[in-house]
Design an enzyme around this catalytic site. Structure first.
Site: not given
Ligand code: E4P
Length: 240
Positions: A104
């Site tokens: 990622k």
């Molecule tokens: C995506 O891969 C992120 O880990 C995640 O969805 C972020 O979500 P949040 O806005 O609830 O922190």
């Protein structure tokens, strides 16, 4: 001819069914979602890993390994660096943990360069922190396997996250980009339904949003009535 057409439509529909990922680094939540039998993968991020108290390179690698052993699907592991050279070094180590690891990478200039490098070297990536269609085009051009628009955070800032999913889906379809749209930052079960309708390939969700899909008051009322009537059926059986 008509039968073939029908078959190809069915086949097409089958191939594009939406994947469910869980968005957490919590092992018991991952186990619980996996036991439902509908889980296709996991996404994590540095905030989610820190929440579980995971510290240090060795512990991080071990945690990802454990997740890969629980879930048979793509597991996103985020790099912590922000310059091309270190992102590449870190990504190579993460990818070596397990074949299902997807590296990622944040949507920054160095990140896009790194995504292209990973693409050229056979390492799959998930481009994270995406908030616009322009960013999604860049991620796709660089060859990311997944692009992660953060729909909940977009909604939080007064814009419409689901509309962004629709726009990216339209652009990718017109342009023939293969990058999968991974709707992230899901806040509610309804977000999941709307993202499915908008053309997301994947929804990554907290456990409570996945479980929230189960709930409907009429299901509860209907089941209570069926169970009540089932007692009468047992009675009839006993009386016979
Ligand atoms: C995506 O891969 C992120 O880990 C995640 O969805 C972020 O979500 P949040 O806005 O609830 O922190």
């Amino acid at each position: 001819m008509a039968a073939n057409f029908k078959y190809s439509i069915l086949n097409f529909k089958y191939q594009i069914r939406m994947k469910f990922f869980i968005d957490t680094a919590n092992l018991s939540q991952i186990e619980e979602a996996n036991q439902l039998g509908i889980l296709d993968g996991v996404t994590t991020n540095p905030s989610l890993m820190a929440k579980e108290g995971i510290q240090g390179e060795e512990a991080i690698a071990q945690h990802y390994k454990t997740i890969c052993e629980i879930v048979n699907g793509d597991i996103s592991a985020e790099v912590l660096s922000t310059d091309f050279k270190t992102i590449v070094e870190e990504g190579k180590k993460l990818a070596a943990i397990h074949p299902n690891i997807v590296v990622k990478v944040p949507m920054i200039k160095e990140g896009v360069k790194a995504i292209k490098w990973f693409t050229d070297n056979g390492i799959r990536t998930n481009c994270t922190l995406v908030f616009s269609a322009g960013q999604a085009i860049l991620a796709a051009k660089a060859g990311a396997a997944y692009v992660s628009p953060f729909i909940g955070r977009i909604d939080d800032s007064g814009w419409d996250g689901v509309q962004l999913i629709e726009q990216i889906a339209r652009i990718y379809s017109i342009q023939g980009f293969k990058t999968e749209i991974l709707a992230a930052s899901i806040r509610t079960p309804n977000h999941i339904t709307l993202c499915a309708e908008a053309g997301a390939d994947v929804c990554t969700c907290p456990l409570e949003s996945i479980l929230g899909l189960l709930k409907h008051p009429l299901t509860d009322l209907g089941l209570a009535k069926f169970l009540e009537d089932a007692k009468k059926m047992n009675k009839v059986v006993e009386d016979v």
